[in-house]
Design a protein around this motif. Structure first.
Motif, PDB file in Angstrom:
ATOM      1  N   TYR A   1     -22.013   2.121  38.240  1.00 54.21           N
ATOM      2  CA  TYR A   1     -23.250   1.577  37.695  1.00 54.21           C
ATOM      3  C   TYR A   1     -23.417   0.101  38.058  1.00 54.21           C
ATOM      4  O   TYR A   1     -22.478  -0.688  37.930  1.00 54.21           O
ATOM      5  CB  TYR A   1     -23.258   1.707  36.173  1.00 54.21           C
ATOM      6  CG  TYR A   1     -23.130   3.131  35.681  1.00 54.21           C
ATOM      7  CD1 TYR A   1     -24.243   3.886  35.354  1.00 54.21           C
ATOM      8  CD2 TYR A   1     -21.868   3.732  35.553  1.00 54.21           C
ATOM      9  CE1 TYR A   1     -24.130   5.191  34.908  1.00 54.21           C
ATOM     10  CE2 TYR A   1     -21.738   5.043  35.108  1.00 54.21           C
ATOM     11  CZ  TYR A   1     -22.872   5.765  34.790  1.00 54.21           C
ATOM     12  OH  TYR A   1     -22.741   7.065  34.358  1.00 54.21           O
ATOM     13  N   LEU A   2     -24.609  -0.259  38.507  1.00 52.47           N
ATOM     14  CA  LEU A   2     -24.985  -1.656  38.673  1.00 52.47           C
ATOM     15  C   LEU A   2     -25.867  -2.042  37.500  1.00 52.47           C
ATOM     16  O   LEU A   2     -26.908  -1.413  37.267  1.00 52.47           O
ATOM     17  CB  LEU A   2     -25.760  -1.873  39.978  1.00 52.47           C
ATOM     18  CG  LEU A   2     -25.034  -1.631  41.300  1.00 52.47           C
ATOM     19  CD1 LEU A   2     -25.945  -2.023  42.465  1.00 52.47           C
ATOM     20  CD2 LEU A   2     -23.736  -2.399  41.364  1.00 52.47           C
ATOM     21  N   VAL A   3     -25.457  -3.052  36.745  1.00 48.43           N
ATOM     22  CA  VAL A   3     -26.222  -3.503  35.585  1.00 48.43           C
ATOM     23  C   VAL A   3     -27.163  -4.620  36.038  1.00 48.43           C
ATOM     24  O   VAL A   3     -26.711  -5.693  36.437  1.00 48.43           O
ATOM     25  CB  VAL A   3     -25.286  -4.014  34.469  1.00 48.43           C
ATOM     26  CG1 VAL A   3     -26.097  -4.367  33.230  1.00 48.43           C
ATOM     27  CG2 VAL A   3     -24.219  -2.980  34.145  1.00 48.43           C
ATOM     28  N   LEU A   4     -28.458  -4.353  35.985  1.00 44.61           N
ATOM     29  CA  LEU A   4     -29.444  -5.354  36.399  1.00 44.61           C
ATOM     30  C   LEU A   4     -29.735  -6.332  35.272  1.00 44.61           C
ATOM     31  O   LEU A   4     -29.863  -7.530  35.489  1.00 44.61           O
ATOM     32  CB  LEU A   4     -30.732  -4.666  36.856  1.00 44.61           C
ATOM     33  CG  LEU A   4     -30.581  -3.645  37.992  1.00 44.61           C
ATOM     34  CD1 LEU A   4     -31.929  -3.029  38.335  1.00 44.61           C
ATOM     35  CD2 LEU A   4     -29.958  -4.289  39.227  1.00 44.61           C
TER      36      LEU A   4
ATOM     37  N   LYS B   1     -14.398  -5.037  27.187  1.00 49.29           N
ATOM     38  CA  LYS B   1     -15.234  -5.998  27.894  1.00 49.29           C
ATOM     39  C   LYS B   1     -16.699  -5.787  27.559  1.00 49.29           C
ATOM     40  O   LYS B   1     -17.111  -4.684  27.148  1.00 49.29           O
ATOM     41  CB  LYS B   1     -15.021  -5.898  29.407  1.00 49.29           C
ATOM     42  CG  LYS B   1     -15.358  -4.535  29.989  1.00 49.29           C
ATOM     43  CD  LYS B   1     -15.094  -4.467  31.485  1.00 49.29           C
ATOM     44  CE  LYS B   1     -13.640  -4.313  31.825  1.00 49.29           C
ATOM     45  NZ  LYS B   1     -13.407  -4.056  33.269  1.00 49.29           N
ATOM     46  N   LEU B   2     -17.471  -6.842  27.702  1.00 46.34           N
ATOM     47  CA  LEU B   2     -18.924  -6.791  27.557  1.00 46.34           C
ATOM     48  C   LEU B   2     -19.523  -7.174  28.896  1.00 46.34           C
ATOM     49  O   LEU B   2     -19.222  -8.236  29.452  1.00 46.34           O
ATOM     50  CB  LEU B   2     -19.399  -7.754  26.472  1.00 46.34           C
ATOM     51  CG  LEU B   2     -19.073  -7.388  25.027  1.00 46.34           C
ATOM     52  CD1 LEU B   2     -19.464  -8.530  24.095  1.00 46.34           C
ATOM     53  CD2 LEU B   2     -19.785  -6.106  24.601  1.00 46.34           C
ATOM     54  N   LEU B   3     -20.374  -6.319  29.421  1.00 46.43           N
ATOM     55  CA  LEU B   3     -20.988  -6.550  30.723  1.00 46.43           C
ATOM     56  C   LEU B   3     -22.477  -6.800  30.545  1.00 46.43           C
ATOM     57  O   LEU B   3     -23.161  -6.036  29.872  1.00 46.43           O
ATOM     58  CB  LEU B   3     -20.779  -5.335  31.632  1.00 46.43           C
ATOM     59  CG  LEU B   3     -19.327  -4.892  31.830  1.00 46.43           C
ATOM     60  CD1 LEU B   3     -19.274  -3.589  32.602  1.00 46.43           C
ATOM     61  CD2 LEU B   3     -18.529  -5.957  32.544  1.00 46.43           C
ATOM     62  N   ASN B   4     -22.955  -7.877  31.160  1.00 49.48           N
ATOM     63  CA  ASN B   4     -24.399  -8.122  31.124  1.00 49.48           C
ATOM     64  C   ASN B   4     -24.943  -8.097  32.545  1.00 49.48           C
ATOM     65  O   ASN B   4     -24.322  -7.555  33.446  1.00 49.48           O
ATOM     66  CB  ASN B   4     -24.711  -9.431  30.386  1.00 49.48           C
ATOM     67  CG  ASN B   4     -23.870 -10.591  30.869  1.00 49.48           C
ATOM     68  OD1 ASN B   4     -23.252 -10.515  31.915  1.00 49.48           O
ATOM     69  ND2 ASN B   4     -23.837 -11.653  30.093  1.00 49.48           N
ATOM     70  N   GLY B   5     -26.134  -8.675  32.745  1.00 55.66           N
ATOM     71  CA  GLY B   5     -26.804  -8.591  34.032  1.00 55.66           C
ATOM     72  C   GLY B   5     -25.919  -8.981  35.209  1.00 55.66           C
ATOM     73  O   GLY B   5     -25.026  -9.812  35.093  1.00 55.66           O
ATOM     74  N   GLU B   6     -26.155  -8.331  36.340  1.00 55.65           N
ATOM     75  CA  GLU B   6     -25.427  -8.579  37.584  1.00 55.65           C
ATOM     76  C   GLU B   6     -23.936  -8.283  37.442  1.00 55.65           C
ATOM     77  O   GLU B   6     -23.076  -9.043  37.867  1.00 55.65           O
ATOM     78  CB  GLU B   6     -25.666 -10.004  38.087  1.00 55.65           C
ATOM     79  CG  GLU B   6     -27.131 -10.300  38.384  1.00 55.65           C
ATOM     80  CD  GLU B   6     -27.333 -11.630  39.085  1.00 55.65           C
ATOM     81  OE1 GLU B   6     -26.340 -12.208  39.542  1.00 55.65           O
ATOM     82  OE2 GLU B   6     -28.477 -12.077  39.176  1.00 55.65           O
TER      83      GLU B   6
ATOM     84  N   MET C   1     -20.975  -4.758  37.376  1.00 58.17           N
ATOM     85  CA  MET C   1     -20.729  -3.380  37.810  1.00 58.17           C
ATOM     86  C   MET C   1     -19.807  -2.679  36.834  1.00 58.17           C
ATOM     87  O   MET C   1     -18.983  -3.321  36.182  1.00 58.17           O
ATOM     88  CB  MET C   1     -20.078  -3.375  39.196  1.00 58.17           C
ATOM     89  CG  MET C   1     -20.893  -4.039  40.275  1.00 58.17           C
ATOM     90  SD  MET C   1     -19.927  -4.243  41.804  1.00 58.17           S
ATOM     91  CE  MET C   1     -18.674  -5.406  41.278  1.00 58.17           C
ATOM     92  N   ILE C   2     -19.953  -1.370  36.743  1.00 53.14           N
ATOM     93  CA  ILE C   2     -19.025  -0.569  35.955  1.00 53.14           C
ATOM     94  C   ILE C   2     -18.320   0.380  36.908  1.00 53.14           C
ATOM     95  O   ILE C   2     -18.897   1.352  37.403  1.00 53.14           O
ATOM     96  CB  ILE C   2     -19.747   0.221  34.849  1.00 53.14           C
ATOM     97  CG1 ILE C   2     -20.576  -0.715  33.967  1.00 53.14           C
ATOM     98  CG2 ILE C   2     -18.736   0.984  33.997  1.00 53.14           C
ATOM     99  CD1 ILE C   2     -21.345  -0.011  32.874  1.00 53.14           C
TER     100      ILE C   2
ATOM    101  N   MET D   1     -27.749   3.735  39.247  1.00 59.62           N
ATOM    102  CA  MET D   1     -26.628   4.672  39.261  1.00 59.62           C
ATOM    103  C   MET D   1     -26.364   5.103  40.700  1.00 59.62           C
ATOM    104  O   MET D   1     -27.248   5.651  41.361  1.00 59.62           O
ATOM    105  CB  MET D   1     -26.932   5.881  38.377  1.00 59.62           C
ATOM    106  CG  MET D   1     -27.190   5.517  36.928  1.00 59.62           C
ATOM    107  SD  MET D   1     -27.887   6.882  35.932  1.00 59.62           S
ATOM    108  CE  MET D   1     -26.580   8.119  36.095  1.00 59.62           C
ATOM    109  N   ILE D   2     -25.156   4.831  41.183  1.00 57.98           N
ATOM    110  CA  ILE D   2     -24.777   5.160  42.553  1.00 57.98           C
ATOM    111  C   ILE D   2     -23.738   6.275  42.516  1.00 57.98           C
ATOM    112  O   ILE D   2     -22.719   6.170  41.819  1.00 57.98           O
ATOM    113  CB  ILE D   2     -24.190   3.931  43.270  1.00 57.98           C
ATOM    114  CG1 ILE D   2     -25.199   2.777  43.255  1.00 57.98           C
ATOM    115  CG2 ILE D   2     -23.794   4.281  44.699  1.00 57.98           C
ATOM    116  CD1 ILE D   2     -24.630   1.473  43.761  1.00 57.98           C
ATOM    117  N   LYS D   3     -23.976   7.333  43.237  1.00 58.03           N
ATOM    118  CA  LYS D   3     -23.016   8.436  43.255  1.00 58.03           C
ATOM    119  C   LYS D   3     -21.661   7.946  43.755  1.00 58.03           C
ATOM    120  O   LYS D   3     -21.572   7.156  44.696  1.00 58.03           O
ATOM    121  CB  LYS D   3     -23.534   9.572  44.142  1.00 58.03           C
ATOM    122  CG  LYS D   3     -24.736  10.298  43.535  1.00 58.03           C
ATOM    123  CD  LYS D   3     -25.181  11.457  44.410  1.00 58.03           C
ATOM    124  CE  LYS D   3     -26.368  12.192  43.780  1.00 58.03           C
ATOM    125  NZ  LYS D   3     -26.832  13.316  44.630  1.00 58.03           N
TER     126      LYS D   3
END
Length: 230
Positions: free
Chosen positions: A41-44, A63-68, A70-71, A97-99
């Protein structure tokens, strides 16, 4: 010398025209522990937590992920991989979402992408080591102070009062970040408020004396890439 380009930027450039931008509501579970890995996943924009739920029901936010961000929470290039953690959307998000197969094929066949992946992984490894150090060497109190410092790095906004952590957080959510109990965290936060180190209003913390927290944990003043909750 080849310029270092972030893996996030490379993935965005390569997949932005191939995959639709998905809008995801707060509270959505993207995946759970032991689910088969179908996507990275890319978080925009927005905020997503990654962590585990103990068999007794206690939640731990790694962890907490915000804009820009990846998961990528699995063993790369492994046959039929599974997620080791759970990802939950904290605020409304936009993601790509990238396969998994497309992601691995892109990285494997692009030297720049592979170098960027190695750099990203090494940074994440060092960051994880630093988080463990804070919790082991400084105990629950030091762990809380470390989390507050990292929150200031990731979400801090300078104000006249100090550094506003611009992310709504309950005492329970803060406890989940330290794997402590809400009661213990509340007691330590009360001490910090009485010392005028922090304030708390409308679910947002303001750190009034960041240097106090840094002194207490013998802060190494790590770079932005290392000192964060991502």
């Amino acid at each position: 010398m080849e310029k270092n380009i972030s893996l996030y930027s490379l993935l965005l450039q390569n997949f932005i025209d191939k995959e639709a931008i998905q809008k995801v509501k707060a509270g959505t579970i993207l995946f759970q522990e032991d689910d088969r890995v179908d996507y990275i996943y890319l978080v925009l924009n927005g905020t997503i937590s990654v962590g585990r739920v103990h068999m007794k029901g206690k939640e731990f936010i790694m962890k907490l992920l915000n804009g820009e961000e990846m998961i990528i929470e699995y063993e790369l290039f492994k046959h039929n991989p599974r997620y080791h953690f759970t990802a939950k959307v904290i605020t409304d998000c936009e993601i790509i979402m990238i396969k998994r197969e497309a992601f691995e094929d892109f990285v494997f066949n692009d030297k720049t992408a592979m170098n960027s992946l190695l750099n990203w992984l090494s940074t994440r490894y060092l960051k994880a080591q630093m988080k463990c150090q804070d919790l082991i060497m400084n105990g629950k109190k030091g762990g809380l102070y470390s989390i507050l410092i990292r929150l200031c790095t990731s979400y801090g906004v300078k104000t006249n009062e100090g550094i506003l952590i611009d992310l709504p957080l309950t005492h329970q959510e803060l406890a989940n970040l330290t794997f402590g109990t809400r009661e213990v965290i509340q007691r330590m936060l009360k001490e910090l408020r009485e010392l005028n180190i922090i304030s708390y209003d409308q679910l947002k913390f303001t750190v009034k004396d960041l240097n106090f927290l840094k002194r207490e944990v013998d802060c190494q003043n790590c770079t932005f890439e290392i000192c964060g909750l991502n």
